[in-house]
Design a protein around this motif. Structure first.
Motif, PDB file in Angstrom:
ATOM      1  N   ASN A  60      -0.845  38.711 -36.306  1.00 17.59           N
ATOM      2  CA  ASN A  60      -0.592  37.568 -36.840  1.00 17.59           C
ATOM      3  C   ASN A  60      -0.853  36.297 -35.908  1.00 17.59           C
ATOM      4  O   ASN A  60      -1.595  35.173 -36.296  1.00 17.59           O
ATOM      5  N   ILE A  61      -0.664  36.217 -34.432  1.00 18.52           N
ATOM      6  CA  ILE A  61      -1.039  35.474 -33.837  1.00 18.52           C
ATOM      7  C   ILE A  61      -2.440  35.526 -33.578  1.00 18.52           C
ATOM      8  O   ILE A  61      -3.161  34.222 -33.308  1.00 18.52           O
ATOM      9  N   PRO A  62      -3.456  36.297 -33.513  1.00 19.37           N
ATOM     10  CA  PRO A  62      -4.970  36.309 -33.576  1.00 19.37           C
ATOM     11  C   PRO A  62      -5.539  35.384 -34.757  1.00 19.37           C
ATOM     12  O   PRO A  62      -6.494  34.996 -34.551  1.00 19.37           O
ATOM     13  N   ILE A  63      -4.960  35.153 -35.996  1.00 12.88           N
ATOM     14  CA  ILE A  63      -5.296  34.593 -36.986  1.00 12.88           C
ATOM     15  C   ILE A  63      -4.869  33.013 -36.999  1.00 12.88           C
ATOM     16  O   ILE A  63      -5.569  32.120 -37.610  1.00 12.88           O
ATOM     17  N   LEU A  64      -4.267  32.815 -35.795  1.00  9.54           N
ATOM     18  CA  LEU A  64      -3.637  31.038 -35.720  1.00  9.54           C
ATOM     19  C   LEU A  64      -4.468  30.746 -34.471  1.00  9.54           C
ATOM     20  O   LEU A  64      -4.592  29.252 -34.505  1.00  9.54           O
ATOM     21  N   VAL A  65      -4.888  31.435 -33.500  1.00  5.48           N
ATOM     22  CA  VAL A  65      -5.703  30.875 -32.592  1.00  5.48           C
ATOM     23  C   VAL A  65      -6.965  31.976 -32.201  1.00  5.48           C
ATOM     24  O   VAL A  65      -6.900  33.076 -32.498  1.00  5.48           O
ATOM     25  N   GLY A  66      -7.896  31.412 -31.323  1.00  6.65           N
ATOM     26  CA  GLY A  66      -8.938  32.290 -31.058  1.00  6.65           C
ATOM     27  C   GLY A  66      -9.737  31.497 -29.843  1.00  6.65           C
ATOM     28  O   GLY A  66      -9.156  30.908 -28.780  1.00  6.65           O
ATOM     29  N   LYS A  67     -10.950  31.842 -29.940  1.00  9.54           N
ATOM     30  CA  LYS A  67     -11.693  31.361 -28.532  1.00  9.54           C
ATOM     31  C   LYS A  67     -11.775  30.112 -28.868  1.00  9.54           C
ATOM     32  O   LYS A  67     -11.834  29.203 -29.814  1.00  9.54           O
ATOM     33  N   GLY A  68     -11.439  29.192 -27.534  1.00  6.96           N
ATOM     34  CA  GLY A  68     -11.546  28.045 -27.392  1.00  6.96           C
ATOM     35  C   GLY A  68     -10.024  27.263 -27.665  1.00  6.96           C
ATOM     36  O   GLY A  68      -9.810  26.124 -27.370  1.00  6.96           O
ATOM     37  N   CYS A  69      -9.121  28.061 -27.755  1.00 13.03           N
ATOM     38  CA  CYS A  69      -7.977  27.741 -27.900  1.00 13.03           C
ATOM     39  C   CYS A  69      -6.873  28.202 -26.681  1.00 13.03           C
ATOM     40  O   CYS A  69      -7.380  29.050 -25.859  1.00 13.03           O
ATOM     41  N   LEU A  70      -5.871  27.370 -26.436  1.00  5.11           N
ATOM     42  CA  LEU A  70      -5.005  27.805 -25.276  1.00  5.11           C
ATOM     43  C   LEU A  70      -3.702  28.115 -25.736  1.00  5.11           C
ATOM     44  O   LEU A  70      -2.869  27.571 -26.555  1.00  5.11           O
TER      45      LEU A  70
ATOM     46  N   ILE B  38      -4.843  19.724 -20.368  1.00  7.71           N
ATOM     47  CA  ILE B  38      -5.078  18.501 -20.995  1.00  7.71           C
ATOM     48  C   ILE B  38      -6.413  17.688 -20.303  1.00  7.71           C
ATOM     49  O   ILE B  38      -7.387  17.346 -20.949  1.00  7.71           O
ATOM     50  N   ILE B  39      -6.035  17.853 -18.821  1.00 11.90           N
ATOM     51  CA  ILE B  39      -6.814  16.945 -18.222  1.00 11.90           C
ATOM     52  C   ILE B  39      -8.161  17.688 -17.769  1.00 11.90           C
ATOM     53  O   ILE B  39      -9.380  17.202 -17.942  1.00 11.90           O
ATOM     54  N   ASN B  40      -8.028  19.000 -17.600  1.00 11.01           N
ATOM     55  CA  ASN B  40      -9.204  19.999 -17.089  1.00 11.01           C
ATOM     56  C   ASN B  40      -9.847  20.351 -18.220  1.00 11.01           C
ATOM     57  O   ASN B  40     -11.124  20.709 -18.209  1.00 11.01           O
TER      58      ASN B  40
ATOM     59  N   PRO C 194     -12.076  26.165 -19.418  1.00  9.44           N
ATOM     60  CA  PRO C 194     -12.828  26.587 -18.057  1.00  9.44           C
ATOM     61  C   PRO C 194     -14.430  26.379 -18.161  1.00  9.44           C
ATOM     62  O   PRO C 194     -14.992  26.745 -19.606  1.00  9.44           O
ATOM     63  N   ARG C 195     -15.210  25.979 -17.060  1.00  6.41           N
ATOM     64  CA  ARG C 195     -16.460  26.075 -17.112  1.00  6.41           C
ATOM     65  C   ARG C 195     -17.103  24.891 -17.919  1.00  6.41           C
ATOM     66  O   ARG C 195     -17.858  23.730 -17.442  1.00  6.41           O
ATOM     67  N   THR C 196     -16.715  24.661 -19.063  1.00  3.45           N
ATOM     68  CA  THR C 196     -17.463  23.645 -19.990  1.00  3.45           C
ATOM     69  C   THR C 196     -16.553  22.200 -19.820  1.00  3.45           C
ATOM     70  O   THR C 196     -17.246  21.139 -19.954  1.00  3.45           O
ATOM     71  N   GLY C 197     -15.476  22.250 -19.567  1.00  2.25           N
ATOM     72  CA  GLY C 197     -14.570  21.083 -19.640  1.00  2.25           C
ATOM     73  C   GLY C 197     -14.161  20.456 -20.801  1.00  2.25           C
ATOM     74  O   GLY C 197     -13.569  19.420 -21.362  1.00  2.25           O
ATOM     75  N   ARG C 198     -14.565  21.233 -21.840  1.00  2.00           N
ATOM     76  CA  ARG C 198     -14.214  20.468 -23.409  1.00  2.00           C
ATOM     77  C   ARG C 198     -12.820  20.696 -23.656  1.00  2.00           C
ATOM     78  O   ARG C 198     -12.228  21.536 -23.077  1.00  2.00           O
ATOM     79  N   ALA C 199     -12.397  19.845 -24.519  1.00  2.00           N
ATOM     80  CA  ALA C 199     -11.006  19.794 -25.011  1.00  2.00           C
ATOM     81  C   ALA C 199     -10.724  21.196 -25.784  1.00  2.00           C
ATOM     82  O   ALA C 199     -11.739  21.590 -26.494  1.00  2.00           O
ATOM     83  N   TRP C 200      -9.585  21.509 -25.373  1.00  2.00           N
ATOM     84  CA  TRP C 200      -9.177  22.674 -26.249  1.00  2.00           C
ATOM     85  C   TRP C 200      -9.128  22.248 -27.813  1.00  2.00           C
ATOM     86  O   TRP C 200      -8.675  21.441 -28.249  1.00  2.00           O
ATOM     87  N   LYS C 201      -9.378  23.443 -28.551  1.00  2.80           N
ATOM     88  CA  LYS C 201      -9.217  23.363 -29.876  1.00  2.80           C
ATOM     89  C   LYS C 201      -7.947  22.898 -30.415  1.00  2.80           C
ATOM     90  O   LYS C 201      -7.811  22.465 -31.415  1.00  2.80           O
ATOM     91  N   LYS C 202      -7.062  23.852 -29.816  1.00  2.00           N
ATOM     92  CA  LYS C 202      -5.529  23.732 -30.091  1.00  2.00           C
ATOM     93  C   LYS C 202      -4.757  24.163 -29.020  1.00  2.00           C
ATOM     94  O   LYS C 202      -5.390  25.069 -28.579  1.00  2.00           O
ATOM     95  N   ILE C 203      -3.595  23.986 -28.892  1.00  2.00           N
ATOM     96  CA  ILE C 203      -2.660  24.538 -27.827  1.00  2.00           C
ATOM     97  C   ILE C 203      -1.309  25.061 -28.607  1.00  2.00           C
ATOM     98  O   ILE C 203      -0.726  24.143 -29.237  1.00  2.00           O
TER      99      ILE C 203
END
Length: 563
Positions: A237-247, A288-290, A293-302
């Motif tokens: 169930n954790i894989p359905i709550l977060v995915g690529k771009g999440c932390l 949140i600051i960084n 990785p590589r893109t510097g985009r904001a995380w989709k969710k933490i």
């Protein structure tokens, strides 16, 4: 171990007590890990003593000898592997077939080195065969090995009345059939044992709905969904709550099911130091600051992932401060209450109940029915929108067979007992007895001079033994004295922190605990594993029931010595 007494979160801000007086001065702050509002309105069952204490460390020579023991064991392991390669010693481990010698190895020889040469020496201490209900006493089948622990065979002899100090039977509900189980028997006669389908197909029964409604009421949440396997409740169930771009920010001592679920999700995983809010806040700020990785985009969710009670440490999560950080940095909080639900809190509702926090302070509740409820399976709980999303997307619901109706009936029985339906106060009495047993057992072990981990409200009490040879002798001697206990070592713990793990139950009587403590005390002297700096000479006299009802006297005995 990290100490959590070095800081406090006040309205989301981390304060250093070194710049303040010895007692917290802020009127809005968290006192002893409990929000002031919670203290006034929810009346959590806490006292003036904080539960987040640092643990004592052993003398330096103990760590040196522990590492030396593993080094020597490793050297002898290489020597034995060399002898096996020459045919001098027979190897019973899995090997490649001769006709596949040119293939890429299916069994990695180096990865199995520890199991083959070190674990095999003490394998007889694990995988015991129990042939009775896991009550305060159980029966065990005797086993022997004719090839140095590579294989085992049962002798046919049954070891009767072994004291059970290893099962997760916290509320003593895992017992043989009695009249209170009539509803479970009726369910068996009506539904049978299996469902033979998934929740998405023909596997949702009215018993499942009844259980989920009752569990939602018990947890004070909007909705609950149950699953047939506790491990899969996390990993699927954790894989359905977060995915690529999440932390995912995960406690370093989180359970394997959480680690597996986090890896399967594809999200970025960053562990923080165990129960350490400074480490967690540092990771939150940097993330949140960084950004990614590589893109510097904001995380989709933490997503912050913690456990209520950590099964190897016996420690309770620093929930109020983690909730404060979660709100400050707009993250989500996922808590695994496998060991804490039913075993902590005045209403048996877990660590949230223990701290007197509001149900909405945690975004995702996860728990299992395998401990306090004496059954199997797990659940996800929270807002209705969350649970509805889980019902549709959960891999466990789509591909896993539904919970057995007999198991669901047993959980319903346990819930009704715990909540005190029909005027039954058994649940409250059981949690009070469990708390007394925990405090008594911990205090006696501390007086004897053992180093123990965990907290005063955790039914898991690890006793640190460190050296691998002493761990094996400790387990074999206790089993000889008809005491069953779980031994834990690397890789389940760090290399130098091998331990014996005692699990307390409300079904344990004072006489049973005294019987165990007497044997453990003598064994501690024989093995010289009483490393606590405040070790007292001799065996203290047994205390009466009244002395352990006094919280002040317990706190005085359990105080850590000043450096």
């Amino acid at each position: 171990m990290a100490s959590l007494r070095g800081s406090v979160v006040t309205n989301g801000t981390l304060h250093n007590p070194k710049t303040q007086h010895s007692k917290w001065q802020s009127t809005d702050c968290v006192k002893n890990g409990i929000a002031k509002e919670a203290q006034q309105n929810r009346k959590p069952r806490f006292f003036d003593k904080p539960i987040f204490d640092s643990y004592p460390e052993p003398p330096l020579y103990v760590l040196v000898f522990t590492y030396m023991a593993y080094v020597i064991g490793t050297l002898f392991g290489y020597l034995r592997d060399f002898m096996r390669s020459l045919g001098i010693e027979k190897c019973n481990a899995a090997v490649e077939r001769e006709e596949q010698k040119d293939f890429v190895p299916l069994y990695q020889d180096f990865e199995n080195f520890y199991k083959r040469n070190l674990y095999m020496r003490v394998r007889d201490l694990w995988n015991q065969t129990v042939c009775s209900a896991p009550g305060p006493y159980f029966d065990m089948m005797e086993k022997v090995s004719d090839d140095r622990n590579w294989t085992f065979r049962h002798t046919g002899r049954v070891i009767k009345n072994v004291v059970n100090m290893g099962s997760y039977n916290y509320l003593g509900l895992a017992v043989k059939y009695d009249e209170s189980m009539k509803s479970v028997k009726d369910t068996l006669e009506k539904y049978g044992v299996g469902v033979a389908s998934t929740r998405h197909e023909m596997g949702t029964l009215d018993k499942h709905k009844e259980l989920e409604d009752l569990m939602a009421k018990f947890l004070n949440v909007e909705a609950v969904m149950t699953f047939g396997m506790g491990f899969a409740t996390n990993s699927m169930n954790i894989p359905i709550l977060v995915g690529k771009g999440c932390l995912i920010l995960s406690d370093e001592f989180n359970h394997t099911s959480i680690i597996l679920g986090a890896r399967l999700s594809g999200a970025t995983i960053r562990p923080f130091k165990h129960n350490n809010v400074q480490s967690l806040e540092k990771l939150l700020r940097e993330s949140i600051i960084n950004g990614q990785p590589r893109t510097g985009r904001a995380w989709k969710k933490i997503l912050i992932v913690v456990e209520g009670i950590y099964s190897m440490e016996g420690s309770i999560v620093n929930l109020p401060q983690i909730v404060a950080l979660k709100k400050k940095y707009k993250a989500y909080l996922y808590i695994d209450e496998a060991h804490s639900i039913g075993a902590t809190g005045s209403n048996c509702q877990g660590v949230r109940d223990l701290f007197g926090l509001a149900p909405e302070d945690v975004d995702v509740y996860m728990g299992t029915f395998t401990k306090s409820f004496a059954a199997s399976g797990g659940y996800i709980a929270g807002k209705k929108e969350l649970v509805d999303y889980v019902r549709i997307h959960s891999h466990s619901a789509a591909y896993g067979t539904s919970m057995s109706p007999v198991v669901a009936a047993q959980i319903i029985r346990s819930l009704r007992l715990i909540t005190g339906e029909d005027g039954n106060l058994g649940g409250r009495q059981r949690i009070q007895q469990l708390t007394k047993n925990i405090k008594y057992f911990r205090q006696r072990l501390t007086e004897m001079g053992f180093i123990i981990y965990g907290d005063d409200y955790s039914p898991i009490i690890p006793v640190l033994l460190y050296m691998p040879a002493k761990i094996s002798v400790f387990g074999r001697y206790l089993l000889k004295k008809k005491i069953g206990v779980v031994l834990v070592g690397f890789p389940a713990t760090s290399l130098a922190e091998g331990r014996a793990r005692f699990c307390l139950s409300s079904a344990h009587t004072r006489e049973t605990l005294d019987e165990v403590l007497e044997v453990v005390d003598k064994l501690g002297d024989m093995l010289n594993v009483k490393y606590f700096p405040c070790k007292k000479s001799g065996r203290p006299a047994l205390y009466n029931e009244k002395s352990f009802d006094n919280e002040a006297s317990f706190d005085e005995v359990n105080m850590q010595p000043e450096a």
